[in-house]
Design a protein around this motif. Structure first.
Motif, PDB file in Angstrom:
ATOM      1  N   LEU A  85      48.973  53.172  35.785  1.00  7.17           N
ATOM      2  CA  LEU A  85      48.327  52.762  37.031  1.00  7.17           C
ATOM      3  C   LEU A  85      47.209  51.784  36.676  1.00  7.17           C
ATOM      4  O   LEU A  85      46.341  52.114  35.861  1.00  7.17           O
ATOM      5  N   GLU A  86      47.259  50.583  37.279  1.00  5.77           N
ATOM      6  CA  GLU A  86      46.170  49.615  37.097  1.00  5.77           C
ATOM      7  C   GLU A  86      45.354  49.524  38.384  1.00  5.77           C
ATOM      8  O   GLU A  86      45.918  49.375  39.465  1.00  5.77           O
ATOM      9  N   ILE A  87      44.029  49.596  38.251  1.00  4.41           N
ATOM     10  CA  ILE A  87      43.152  49.381  39.407  1.00  4.41           C
ATOM     11  C   ILE A  87      42.587  47.968  39.275  1.00  4.41           C
ATOM     12  O   ILE A  87      41.907  47.660  38.294  1.00  4.41           O
ATOM     13  N   GLY A  88      42.859  47.124  40.278  1.00  2.00           N
ATOM     14  CA  GLY A  88      42.369  45.741  40.247  1.00  2.00           C
ATOM     15  C   GLY A  88      43.450  44.769  39.820  1.00  2.00           C
ATOM     16  O   GLY A  88      43.386  44.169  38.757  1.00  2.00           O
ATOM     17  N   THR A  89      44.462  44.588  40.698  1.00  2.00           N
ATOM     18  CA  THR A  89      45.586  43.686  40.395  1.00  2.00           C
ATOM     19  C   THR A  89      45.108  42.262  40.141  1.00  2.00           C
ATOM     20  O   THR A  89      45.611  41.593  39.230  1.00  2.00           O
ATOM     21  N   GLY A  90      44.146  41.797  40.963  1.00  2.00           N
ATOM     22  CA  GLY A  90      43.650  40.425  40.835  1.00  2.00           C
ATOM     23  C   GLY A  90      44.800  39.440  40.897  1.00  2.00           C
ATOM     24  O   GLY A  90      45.553  39.402  41.867  1.00  2.00           O
ATOM     25  N   SER A  91      44.969  38.652  39.838  1.00  2.00           N
ATOM     26  CA  SER A  91      46.050  37.658  39.793  1.00  2.00           C
ATOM     27  C   SER A  91      47.406  38.296  39.504  1.00  2.00           C
ATOM     28  O   SER A  91      48.439  37.680  39.719  1.00  2.00           O
ATOM     29  N   GLY A  92      47.394  39.505  38.917  1.00  2.00           N
ATOM     30  CA  GLY A  92      48.651  40.150  38.510  1.00  2.00           C
ATOM     31  C   GLY A  92      48.966  39.946  37.028  1.00  2.00           C
ATOM     32  O   GLY A  92      49.946  40.493  36.508  1.00  2.00           O
ATOM     33  N   ILE A 108      46.986  48.399  42.008  1.00  2.00           N
ATOM     34  CA  ILE A 108      46.343  48.400  43.334  1.00  2.00           C
ATOM     35  C   ILE A 108      45.286  47.311  43.412  1.00  2.00           C
ATOM     36  O   ILE A 108      44.523  47.123  42.457  1.00  2.00           O
ATOM     37  N   GLU A 109      45.208  46.667  44.582  1.00  2.00           N
ATOM     38  CA  GLU A 109      44.195  45.630  44.826  1.00  2.00           C
ATOM     39  C   GLU A 109      43.576  45.846  46.202  1.00  2.00           C
ATOM     40  O   GLU A 109      44.262  46.185  47.153  1.00  2.00           O
ATOM     41  N   ARG A 110      42.256  45.610  46.321  1.00  2.00           N
ATOM     42  CA  ARG A 110      41.556  45.828  47.592  1.00  2.00           C
ATOM     43  C   ARG A 110      41.454  44.582  48.465  1.00  2.00           C
ATOM     44  O   ARG A 110      41.085  44.673  49.629  1.00  2.00           O
ATOM     45  N   ASP A 135      42.361  51.088  48.246  1.00  2.00           N
ATOM     46  CA  ASP A 135      41.165  51.372  47.454  1.00  2.00           C
ATOM     47  C   ASP A 135      41.553  52.131  46.190  1.00  2.00           C
ATOM     48  O   ASP A 135      41.971  53.288  46.249  1.00  2.00           O
ATOM     49  N   GLY A 136      41.367  51.456  45.065  1.00  2.00           N
ATOM     50  CA  GLY A 136      41.724  52.032  43.774  1.00  2.00           C
ATOM     51  C   GLY A 136      40.964  53.294  43.409  1.00  2.00           C
ATOM     52  O   GLY A 136      41.427  54.071  42.572  1.00  2.00           O
ATOM     53  N   TYR A 137      39.802  53.528  44.026  1.00  2.00           N
ATOM     54  CA  TYR A 137      39.064  54.770  43.732  1.00  2.00           C
ATOM     55  C   TYR A 137      39.901  55.998  44.055  1.00  2.00           C
ATOM     56  O   TYR A 137      39.741  57.051  43.463  1.00  2.00           O
ATOM     57  N   MET A 209      33.802  47.090  40.579  1.00  5.47           N
ATOM     58  CA  MET A 209      34.787  47.910  41.280  1.00  5.47           C
ATOM     59  C   MET A 209      34.067  48.432  42.517  1.00  5.47           C
ATOM     60  O   MET A 209      33.020  49.063  42.412  1.00  5.47           O
ATOM     61  N   LEU A 210      34.609  48.115  43.699  1.00  6.18           N
ATOM     62  CA  LEU A 210      33.916  48.455  44.939  1.00  6.18           C
ATOM     63  C   LEU A 210      34.647  49.585  45.646  1.00  6.18           C
ATOM     64  O   LEU A 210      35.873  49.629  45.669  1.00  6.18           O
ATOM     65  N   GLN A 211      33.832  50.487  46.222  1.00  7.86           N
ATOM     66  CA  GLN A 211      34.404  51.689  46.833  1.00  7.86           C
ATOM     67  C   GLN A 211      34.499  51.577  48.346  1.00  7.86           C
ATOM     68  O   GLN A 211      33.635  50.952  48.968  1.00  7.86           O
TER      69      GLN A 211
HETATM   70  N1  SAH Z   1      43.562  42.551  36.310  1.00  9.78           N
HETATM   71  C1  SAH Z   1      43.220  41.291  36.960  1.00  9.78           C
HETATM   72  C2  SAH Z   1      41.740  40.981  36.895  1.00  9.78           C
HETATM   73  C3  SAH Z   1      41.093  41.581  38.007  1.00  9.78           C
HETATM   74  S1  SAH Z   1      39.451  41.229  38.471  1.00  9.78           S
HETATM   75  C4  SAH Z   1      44.043  40.130  36.453  1.00  9.78           C
HETATM   76  O1  SAH Z   1      44.786  40.308  35.485  1.00  9.78           O
HETATM   77  O2  SAH Z   1      43.939  39.052  37.041  1.00  9.78           O
HETATM   78  C5  SAH Z   1      39.152  42.784  39.265  1.00  9.78           C
HETATM   79  C6  SAH Z   1      39.939  43.032  40.531  1.00  9.78           C
HETATM   80  O3  SAH Z   1      39.625  44.354  40.944  1.00  9.78           O
HETATM   81  C7  SAH Z   1      39.537  42.111  41.685  1.00  9.78           C
HETATM   82  O4  SAH Z   1      40.669  41.462  42.169  1.00  9.78           O
HETATM   83  C8  SAH Z   1      38.925  43.062  42.704  1.00  9.78           C
HETATM   84  O5  SAH Z   1      39.179  42.683  44.040  1.00  9.78           O
HETATM   85  C9  SAH Z   1      39.620  44.375  42.355  1.00  9.78           C
HETATM   86  N2  SAH Z   1      38.930  45.604  42.806  1.00  9.78           N
HETATM   87  C10 SAH Z   1      37.595  45.877  42.795  1.00  9.78           C
HETATM   88  N3  SAH Z   1      37.367  47.116  43.290  1.00  9.78           N
HETATM   89  C11 SAH Z   1      38.585  47.628  43.627  1.00  9.78           C
HETATM   90  C12 SAH Z   1      39.013  48.852  44.204  1.00  9.78           C
HETATM   91  N4  SAH Z   1      38.149  49.822  44.531  1.00  9.78           N
HETATM   92  N5  SAH Z   1      40.333  49.035  44.407  1.00  9.78           N
HETATM   93  C13 SAH Z   1      41.240  48.068  44.086  1.00  9.78           C
HETATM   94  N6  SAH Z   1      40.898  46.887  43.548  1.00  9.78           N
HETATM   95  C14 SAH Z   1      39.583  46.666  43.322  1.00  9.78           C
END
Ligand code: SAH
Length: 216
Positions: A85-92, A108-110, A135-137, A209-211
């Protein structure tokens, strides 16, 4: 966009640079050597795709720099078919690298805008990756438990819901805020429902990381 010989050459040079910087994990280097990083950039910025730097991807977020992706991927200790599981997909990009390493990736991405863009791109180049908006939290309880969890944003602490969704014997790699404004790359190995071993692997700089705030 095409993966031209020019990009392939730049990618080989990036892999050599990562080797010089001490990345020795061949599984990680092979994955970075095979994912076309330019696909994850806005067309006007593709010239920056193979620099070892973080770069803007819109919505105030960044694609992590290749050496950080390499270190987190190495610390995650990916084995074929592990459920990640990755939290913060961003660009992918990080999700695509883990996919190439043989993991079954959920990410997951917010930000809806980033989620939609990454989902479209990954459907073409890493179709097994499952993209989720939220929300990745909270993690993804209905798809867990996971063998590995990676957070790619700066976490104030290890989120409890994510620890619960980690299998016993599983590992989590999380940049946790320090009081100097940087993050300590924290590796947690889960020993039981309440216990874990924690190791710290250097300092980094991530976006927060925002909640409880999904952005539609
Ligand atoms: N892994 C990414 C880099 C991500 S930057 C890549 O390879 O490009 C961090 C990402 O985390 C941002 O896109 C931001 O929107 C996301 N993020 C921050 N808090 C989050 C949350 N609570 N849940 C899901 N995504 C979150």
């Amino acid at each position: 966009m095409e993966d031209t010989f020019q990009y392939q050459g730049q990618r080989r040079q990036l892999v050599e640079k990562l080797r010089e910087r001490g990345i020795a994990d061949e599984n990680v280097l092979r994955a970075i050597g095979s994912v076309p990083r330019q696909f994850f950039f806005e067309p006007m910025f593709v010239n920056y795709a193979y620099a070892d730097e973080p770069f803007s991807i819109g919505c105030g977020q960044t694609i992590s720099q290749p050496s950080t992706v390499a270190i987190q991927s190495h610390l995650l200790d990916v084995k074929p078919n592990v459920k990640v599981l990755e939290i913060g997909t961003g660009s992918g990009y990080q999700a695509a690298v883990l996919d190439k390493m043989g993991a079954k990736v959920f990410t997951i991405e917010r930000y809806r805008e980033l989620y939609l863009k990454a989902k479209k791109l990954l459907a073409e180049i890493a179709p097994k990756v499952r993209c989720k908006f939220g929300d990745g939290y909270k993690g993804l309880p209905s798809f867990g438990p996971f063998d590995r969890i990676i957070i790619t944003a700066a976490a104030p602490e290890i989120p409890e819901a994510l620890f619960q969704q980690l299998k016993i014997g599983g590992k989590m790699v999380v940049p946790v805020n320090c009081n100097d404004g940087t993050q300590a790359m924290t590796v947690l190995e889960k020993l039981s429902e309440t216990d874990s071993i924690k190791t710290i692997e250097g300092k980094f700089n991530f976006v927060p990381m925002l909640q409880d705030k999904v952005r539609t």
